[in-house]
Design a protein around this motif. Structure first.
Motif, PDB file in Angstrom:
ATOM      1  N   MET A   1     -19.686 -21.898 -31.728  1.00  6.31           N
ATOM      2  CA  MET A   1     -19.852 -22.158 -30.158  1.00  6.31           C
ATOM      3  C   MET A   1     -20.908 -23.662 -30.099  1.00  6.31           C
ATOM      4  SD  MET A   1     -22.276 -20.077 -27.304  1.00  6.31           S
ATOM      5  CE  MET A   1     -21.341 -18.603 -27.634  1.00  6.31           C
ATOM      6  N   THR A   2     -20.209 -24.488 -29.196  1.00  6.56           N
ATOM      7  CA  THR A   2     -21.061 -25.781 -29.146  1.00  6.56           C
ATOM      8  C   THR A   2     -22.044 -25.824 -28.143  1.00  6.56           C
ATOM      9  OG1 THR A   2     -19.694 -26.319 -26.991  1.00  6.56           O
ATOM     10  CG2 THR A   2     -18.623 -26.880 -29.213  1.00  6.56           C
ATOM     11  N   THR A   3     -23.106 -26.991 -28.506  1.00  4.63           N
ATOM     12  CA  THR A   3     -24.245 -26.985 -27.744  1.00  4.63           C
ATOM     13  C   THR A   3     -24.179 -27.072 -26.207  1.00  4.63           C
ATOM     14  OG1 THR A   3     -25.214 -28.261 -29.594  1.00  4.63           O
ATOM     15  CG2 THR A   3     -26.342 -28.405 -27.632  1.00  4.63           C
ATOM     16  N   SER A   4     -22.899 -27.678 -25.811  1.00  2.00           N
ATOM     17  CA  SER A   4     -22.655 -27.856 -24.430  1.00  2.00           C
ATOM     18  C   SER A   4     -22.272 -26.499 -23.856  1.00  2.00           C
ATOM     19  CB  SER A   4     -21.701 -28.937 -24.040  1.00  2.00           C
ATOM     20  OG  SER A   4     -20.220 -28.592 -24.574  1.00  2.00           O
ATOM     21  N   ALA A   5     -21.272 -25.871 -24.534  1.00  2.00           N
ATOM     22  CA  ALA A   5     -21.211 -24.310 -23.968  1.00  2.00           C
ATOM     23  C   ALA A   5     -22.337 -23.586 -23.952  1.00  2.00           C
ATOM     24  CB  ALA A   5     -20.159 -23.747 -25.012  1.00  2.00           C
ATOM     25  N   THR A   6     -23.274 -23.636 -25.114  1.00  2.00           N
ATOM     26  CA  THR A   6     -24.563 -22.779 -25.051  1.00  2.00           C
ATOM     27  C   THR A   6     -25.235 -23.250 -23.667  1.00  2.00           C
ATOM     28  OG1 THR A   6     -24.582 -22.658 -27.284  1.00  2.00           O
ATOM     29  CG2 THR A   6     -26.670 -22.303 -26.224  1.00  2.00           C
ATOM     30  N   ALA A   7     -25.361 -24.540 -23.532  1.00  2.00           N
ATOM     31  CA  ALA A   7     -26.183 -25.161 -22.357  1.00  2.00           C
ATOM     32  C   ALA A   7     -25.490 -24.722 -21.016  1.00  2.00           C
ATOM     33  CB  ALA A   7     -26.411 -26.487 -22.309  1.00  2.00           C
ATOM     34  N   VAL A   8     -24.322 -24.538 -20.801  1.00  2.00           N
ATOM     35  CA  VAL A   8     -23.701 -24.168 -19.657  1.00  2.00           C
ATOM     36  C   VAL A   8     -24.090 -22.475 -19.647  1.00  2.00           C
ATOM     37  CG1 VAL A   8     -21.409 -23.408 -18.590  1.00  2.00           C
ATOM     38  CG2 VAL A   8     -21.896 -25.723 -19.656  1.00  2.00           C
ATOM     39  N   ARG A   9     -23.860 -21.670 -20.602  1.00  2.00           N
ATOM     40  CA  ARG A   9     -24.273 -20.192 -20.432  1.00  2.00           C
ATOM     41  C   ARG A   9     -25.614 -20.323 -20.010  1.00  2.00           C
ATOM     42  NH1 ARG A   9     -20.949 -16.968 -25.185  1.00  2.00           N
ATOM     43  NH2 ARG A   9     -18.995 -17.744 -24.355  1.00  2.00           N
ATOM     44  N   ALA A  10     -26.581 -20.916 -20.731  1.00  2.00           N
ATOM     45  CA  ALA A  10     -28.201 -20.726 -20.552  1.00  2.00           C
ATOM     46  C   ALA A  10     -28.248 -21.188 -18.865  1.00  2.00           C
ATOM     47  CB  ALA A  10     -28.832 -21.635 -21.264  1.00  2.00           C
ATOM     48  N   GLY A  11     -27.484 -22.154 -18.345  1.00  2.00           N
ATOM     49  CA  GLY A  11     -27.964 -22.574 -17.071  1.00  2.00           C
ATOM     50  C   GLY A  11     -27.177 -21.518 -16.164  1.00  2.00           C
ATOM     51  N   ALA A  12     -26.076 -21.073 -16.437  1.00  2.00           N
ATOM     52  CA  ALA A  12     -25.593 -19.924 -15.657  1.00  2.00           C
ATOM     53  C   ALA A  12     -26.421 -18.741 -15.660  1.00  2.00           C
ATOM     54  CB  ALA A  12     -24.311 -19.400 -16.051  1.00  2.00           C
ATOM     55  N   PHE A  13     -27.216 -18.306 -16.629  1.00  2.00           N
ATOM     56  CA  PHE A  13     -27.882 -17.137 -16.876  1.00  2.00           C
ATOM     57  C   PHE A  13     -29.213 -17.431 -16.001  1.00  2.00           C
ATOM     58  CE2 PHE A  13     -31.539 -14.733 -18.947  1.00  2.00           C
ATOM     59  CZ  PHE A  13     -31.063 -13.361 -18.393  1.00  2.00           C
ATOM     60  N   SER A  14     -29.826 -18.685 -15.980  1.00  2.00           N
ATOM     61  CA  SER A  14     -31.017 -19.023 -15.483  1.00  2.00           C
ATOM     62  C   SER A  14     -31.029 -18.959 -13.893  1.00  2.00           C
ATOM     63  CB  SER A  14     -31.311 -20.566 -15.722  1.00  2.00           C
ATOM     64  OG  SER A  14     -30.552 -21.402 -15.009  1.00  2.00           O
ATOM     65  N   ARG A  15     -29.780 -18.989 -13.431  1.00  2.00           N
ATOM     66  CA  ARG A  15     -29.614 -18.506 -11.952  1.00  2.00           C
ATOM     67  C   ARG A  15     -29.756 -17.298 -11.396  1.00  2.00           C
ATOM     68  NH1 ARG A  15     -24.015 -22.149 -10.630  1.00  2.00           N
ATOM     69  NH2 ARG A  15     -24.787 -24.091 -11.767  1.00  2.00           N
ATOM     70  N   PHE A  16     -29.678 -16.380 -12.310  1.00  2.00           N
ATOM     71  CA  PHE A  16     -29.937 -14.798 -12.076  1.00  2.00           C
ATOM     72  C   PHE A  16     -31.437 -14.579 -12.329  1.00  2.00           C
ATOM     73  CE2 PHE A  16     -25.249 -14.886 -13.457  1.00  2.00           C
ATOM     74  CZ  PHE A  16     -24.882 -14.781 -12.205  1.00  2.00           C
ATOM     75  N   LEU A  17     -32.205 -15.407 -12.948  1.00  2.00           N
ATOM     76  CA  LEU A  17     -33.556 -14.894 -13.001  1.00  2.00           C
ATOM     77  C   LEU A  17     -34.196 -14.806 -11.841  1.00  2.00           C
ATOM     78  CD1 LEU A  17     -34.510 -17.436 -16.102  1.00  2.00           C
ATOM     79  CD2 LEU A  17     -33.938 -15.168 -16.084  1.00  2.00           C
ATOM     80  N   SER A  18     -34.090 -15.469 -10.821  1.00  2.00           N
ATOM     81  CA  SER A  18     -34.775 -15.230  -9.609  1.00  2.00           C
ATOM     82  C   SER A  18     -34.482 -13.853  -8.832  1.00  2.00           C
ATOM     83  CB  SER A  18     -34.364 -16.379  -8.357  1.00  2.00           C
ATOM     84  OG  SER A  18     -34.766 -17.464  -8.837  1.00  2.00           O
ATOM     85  N   PRO A  19     -33.446 -13.443  -8.821  1.00  2.00           N
ATOM     86  CA  PRO A  19     -33.359 -12.152  -8.317  1.00  2.00           C
ATOM     87  C   PRO A  19     -33.830 -11.029  -9.304  1.00  2.00           C
ATOM     88  CG  PRO A  19     -31.005 -12.994  -8.771  1.00  2.00           C
ATOM     89  CD  PRO A  19     -32.089 -14.076  -8.716  1.00  2.00           C
ATOM     90  N   LEU A  20     -33.601 -11.206 -10.730  1.00  2.00           N
ATOM     91  CA  LEU A  20     -34.049 -10.433 -11.704  1.00  2.00           C
ATOM     92  C   LEU A  20     -35.772 -10.334 -11.509  1.00  2.00           C
ATOM     93  CD1 LEU A  20     -31.926 -11.113 -14.665  1.00  2.00           C
ATOM     94  CD2 LEU A  20     -32.059  -8.825 -13.355  1.00  2.00           C
ATOM     95  N   ALA A  21     -36.309 -11.497 -11.516  1.00  2.00           N
ATOM     96  CA  ALA A  21     -37.745 -11.652 -11.363  1.00  2.00           C
ATOM     97  C   ALA A  21     -38.288 -10.641 -10.079  1.00  2.00           C
ATOM     98  CB  ALA A  21     -38.209 -13.296 -11.276  1.00  2.00           C
ATOM     99  N   LEU A  22     -37.520 -11.139  -8.823  1.00  2.00           N
ATOM    100  CA  LEU A  22     -37.953 -10.517  -7.628  1.00  2.00           C
ATOM    101  C   LEU A  22     -37.909  -9.025  -7.577  1.00  2.00           C
ATOM    102  CD1 LEU A  22     -39.208 -11.399  -4.975  1.00  2.00           C
ATOM    103  CD2 LEU A  22     -36.711 -11.611  -4.035  1.00  2.00           C
ATOM    104  N   LEU A  23     -36.814  -8.558  -8.256  1.00  2.00           N
ATOM    105  CA  LEU A  23     -36.697  -7.010  -8.380  1.00  2.00           C
ATOM    106  C   LEU A  23     -37.693  -6.522  -9.259  1.00  2.00           C
ATOM    107  CD1 LEU A  23     -34.995  -4.743  -7.606  1.00  2.00           C
ATOM    108  CD2 LEU A  23     -33.686  -5.071  -9.646  1.00  2.00           C
ATOM    109  N   ALA A  24     -38.118  -7.261 -10.344  1.00  2.00           N
ATOM    110  CA  ALA A  24     -39.133  -6.668 -11.308  1.00  2.00           C
ATOM    111  C   ALA A  24     -40.474  -6.837 -10.751  1.00  2.00           C
ATOM    112  CB  ALA A  24     -39.239  -7.642 -12.521  1.00  2.00           C
ATOM    113  N   LEU A  25     -40.764  -7.775  -9.781  1.00  4.48           N
ATOM    114  CA  LEU A  25     -42.007  -7.847  -8.848  1.00  4.48           C
ATOM    115  C   LEU A  25     -42.035  -6.536  -8.235  1.00  4.48           C
ATOM    116  CD1 LEU A  25     -44.616  -8.985  -8.140  1.00  4.48           C
ATOM    117  CD2 LEU A  25     -43.334 -10.304  -6.426  1.00  4.48           C
TER     118      LEU A  25
END
Length: 198
Positions: A1-25
């Motif tokens: 897996m290339t660095t750019s592909a990893t970065a894209v996946r990490a960026g895509a996952f980071s978008r879901f952190l807000s709803p996950l964090a809000l639900l965890a709260l």
């Protein structure tokens, strides 16, 4: 897996952190609420009571019990992530619009003195956003994708959303549901940048 592909996946996952964090709260608050003598629900929106203004922020985080929270959790996560896929900023704008319009509508139109809590105001807001997002100008390919998502969401949740407004059981705030959906719809129709999501 290339660095750019990893970065894209990490960026895509980071978008879901807000709803996950809000639900965890929400779950953390409910856990604390269940082991303390005082019920946090009193900090929700109390209709026609100006002192309950903080409830516009707090009410979506509070629940009447575990059953209430569990019932809201899955639709909150599914619909919240569908909004968050457009970016963290977009998620918080829609969340704020749903909470504000839903809260004010509930405060004005519910029976005076009624306390309203629960994430359903946000769930209905996300539903309104996802459905009405189809009508905002943009690239044809994007609009087709939004339309497909909206159809799936309506099939999965449309019946329960209508029942939550027009057939709400006693003790359930159809006002929060209706005005939350209006808030989410207004956030969609207010337009957005045509740039790619951040």
């Amino acid at each position: 897996m290339t660095t750019s592909a990893t970065a894209v996946r990490a960026g895509a996952f980071s978008r879901f952190l807000s709803p996950l964090a809000l639900l965890a709260l929400m779950w953390a608050i409910q856990l604390v609420d269940s082991v303390t003598p005082d019920r946090f629900a009193v900090y929700g929106i109390r209709s026609w009571d100006l002192s309950s203004a903080p409830g516009l922020v707090l009410a979506p985080l509070l629940h009447a019990g575990w059953g209430h929270l569990i019932a809201n959790s899955l639709p909150f996560l599914v619909l919240g992530c569908l909004v968050a896929v457009e970016g963290t900023g977009r998620f918080w704008i829609v969340t704020g619009a749903a909470a504000l319009v839903g809260g004010v509508g509930t405060w004005l139109f519910n029976i005076p003195g009624t306390i309203t809590v629960g994430a359903s105001v946000l769930v209905f807001g996300y539903f309104g956003y996802v459905v009405l997002r189809v009508f905002v100008p943009g690239r044809v390919s994007h609009r087709i994708a939004y339309a497909a998502i909206a159809v799936i969401v309506v099939v999965l949740y449309g019946g329960s959303m209508l029942a939550g407004v027009f057939g709400a059981a006693p003790g359930i705030s159809w006002q929060a549901h209706l005005f939350g959906a209006i808030g989410g719809g207004l956030a969609a129709l207010a337009g957005r940048s045509r740039k790619a999501p951040e």
